[in-house]
Design a protein around this motif. Structure first.
Motif, PDB file in Angstrom:
ATOM      1  N   LEU A   1      -8.761  -1.562   5.978  1.00 41.50           N
ATOM      2  CA  LEU A   1      -7.467  -2.176   5.671  1.00 41.50           C
ATOM      3  C   LEU A   1      -7.058  -3.250   6.674  1.00 41.50           C
ATOM      4  O   LEU A   1      -6.165  -4.043   6.397  1.00 41.50           O
ATOM      5  CB  LEU A   1      -6.381  -1.096   5.585  1.00 41.50           C
ATOM      6  CG  LEU A   1      -6.574  -0.088   4.445  1.00 41.50           C
ATOM      7  CD1 LEU A   1      -5.465   0.948   4.474  1.00 41.50           C
ATOM      8  CD2 LEU A   1      -6.623  -0.798   3.101  1.00 41.50           C
TER       9      LEU A   1
ATOM     10  N   LEU B   1       0.816  -1.203   0.000  1.00 42.61           N
ATOM     11  CA  LEU B   1       0.000   0.000   0.000  1.00 42.61           C
ATOM     12  C   LEU B   1       0.853   1.257   0.000  1.00 42.61           C
ATOM     13  O   LEU B   1       0.336   2.353  -0.056  1.00 42.61           O
ATOM     14  CB  LEU B   1      -0.895   0.030   1.247  1.00 42.61           C
ATOM     15  CG  LEU B   1      -1.962  -1.036   1.262  1.00 42.61           C
ATOM     16  CD1 LEU B   1      -2.761  -0.914   2.534  1.00 42.61           C
ATOM     17  CD2 LEU B   1      -2.854  -0.879   0.061  1.00 42.61           C
TER      18      LEU B   1
ATOM     19  N   SER C   1      -6.005   7.449   2.321  1.00 50.41           N
ATOM     20  CA  SER C   1      -5.587   6.307   3.128  1.00 50.41           C
ATOM     21  C   SER C   1      -5.167   6.819   4.501  1.00 50.41           C
ATOM     22  O   SER C   1      -4.394   7.765   4.609  1.00 50.41           O
ATOM     23  CB  SER C   1      -4.420   5.556   2.462  1.00 50.41           C
ATOM     24  OG  SER C   1      -3.316   6.428   2.271  1.00 50.41           O
TER      25      SER C   1
ATOM     26  N   VAL D   1      -7.555  -3.222  -3.401  1.00 50.38           N
ATOM     27  CA  VAL D   1      -6.404  -2.622  -2.725  1.00 50.38           C
ATOM     28  C   VAL D   1      -5.140  -2.830  -3.549  1.00 50.38           C
ATOM     29  O   VAL D   1      -4.304  -1.927  -3.685  1.00 50.38           O
ATOM     30  CB  VAL D   1      -6.236  -3.210  -1.309  1.00 50.38           C
ATOM     31  CG1 VAL D   1      -4.889  -2.813  -0.717  1.00 50.38           C
ATOM     32  CG2 VAL D   1      -7.366  -2.739  -0.401  1.00 50.38           C
TER      33      VAL D   1
END
Length: 318
Positions: free
Chosen positions: A106, A26, A86, A177
């Motif tokens: 997440l 990520l 995020s 994701v």
């Protein structure tokens, strides 16, 4: 136009050393280049109690003291027509905006409270444009994607979602994701194709009128102080009443609220560029900062000064 021409990034706050950083694939999300035009969301973030272990995170937010527990923290990347956030967030109220929203937890499931008071719990949720909602995520980090509803991708995703929020599976969320982490060319189209290919659309194709579509594309940016429906109807070759009917059928909302939505986008861009709230309000066609704040809160569930918090990194391409 596509999603928002909003939050351009000019940090008005001091970013903490070792702010949001990635521990997984990520990491690309936090470093994406940004661009103006859009919106964010805020979510209650209760802090872990004494002695409790912090959950393992794919994306770890910056360390927070008690005074930051209810604040939005993380990184926002804003592109033409869409925005990506995020991190974790803070208190916000029930609200609605003209963007289709994708929310993914997440490290665990997320909860969505809708206008009826009902709660939806799932690994991820797609929220249609103009649907009253409030996200609840606890201390867990989130990935939030916003799509301008009047963009090609936004209209298709809004149709797929249907009249209410649509829950996603863990497998769908993992795939999304991965796509968003890659930050490759055409990532938005890949995300839409992945979702639309996973299950049938929940509603029929939305109404679309080419004259209204051309009108939206031709709207000046920023909007002039005075812009009447009669003027736009004349340019479209329609009577005022016919224009109003087609405009609402095409966008799902009357002209005046839609223009206010565009003015909010411009105000967000102005704030990101370093203007104070009063300057941003006047530059966007609001009478004063109080007028801007009321519109901002009803649309995004937060006050605009939340964007100035030092733990929120708001960035966008110029």
């Amino acid at each position: 136009m596509v999603f928002m021409q909003l939050h351009v990034f000019v940090r008005r706050q001091t970013e903490r050393k070792g702010g949001v950083h990635s521990r997984s694939s990520l990491q690309a999300i936090g470093s994406m280049s940004l661009r103006p035009r859009l919106f964010l969301r805020i979510i209650p973030v209760p802090m872990p109690g004494p002695g409790s272990a912090r959950p393992k995170m794919l994306l770890e937010p910056p360390a927070m003291g008690d005074e930051d527990a209810a604040m939005w923290t993380g990184k926002a990347s804003i592109q033409p027509g869409w925005a990506l956030f995020s991190g974790t967030a803070g208190d916000h109220s029930l609200h609605r905006h003209h963007a289709v929203q994708l929310a993914i937890g997440l490290t665990g499931a997320i909860e969505l409270r809708v206008g009826t008071g009902n709660l939806i719990r799932a690994p991820g949720i797609v929220i249609p444009a103009d649907h009253s909602h409030q996200l609840v995520s606890g201390p867990n980090p989130l990935l939030l994607l916003y799509l301008e509803r009047e963009s090609s991708q936004g209209r298709r995703l809004d149709q797929w979602c249907g009249p209410g929020p649509r829950a996603l599976t863990e497998a769908q969320c993992r795939r999304l994701v991965e796509l968003l982490s890659a930050n490759t060319a055409g990532v938005l189209e890949q995300v839409i194709a992945d979702l639309l290919g996973s299950a049938p659309a929940a509603s029929e194709h939305p109404f679309m009128d080419p004259r209204i579509q051309d009108c939206l594309a031709a709207l000046p940016r920023p909007l002039p102080e005075s812009l009447s429906g009669a003027h736009l109807a004349k340019k479209a070759g329609l009577s005022s009443s016919r224009f109003a009917h087609l405009f609402r059928a095409h966008t799902g909302m009357p002209l005046r609220p839609y223009l206010r939505w565009l003015r909010l986008q411009h105000a967000l861009a102005a704030i990101a560029h370093g203007l104070n709230l009063t300057e941003a309000a006047h530059a966007s066609g609001f009478s004063d900062s109080a007028h801007l704040s009321r519109s901002f809160r009803s649309t995004f569930g937060i006050a605009p000064n939340v964007l100035l918090h030092p733990l929120l990194s708001l960035r966008a391409n110029a």
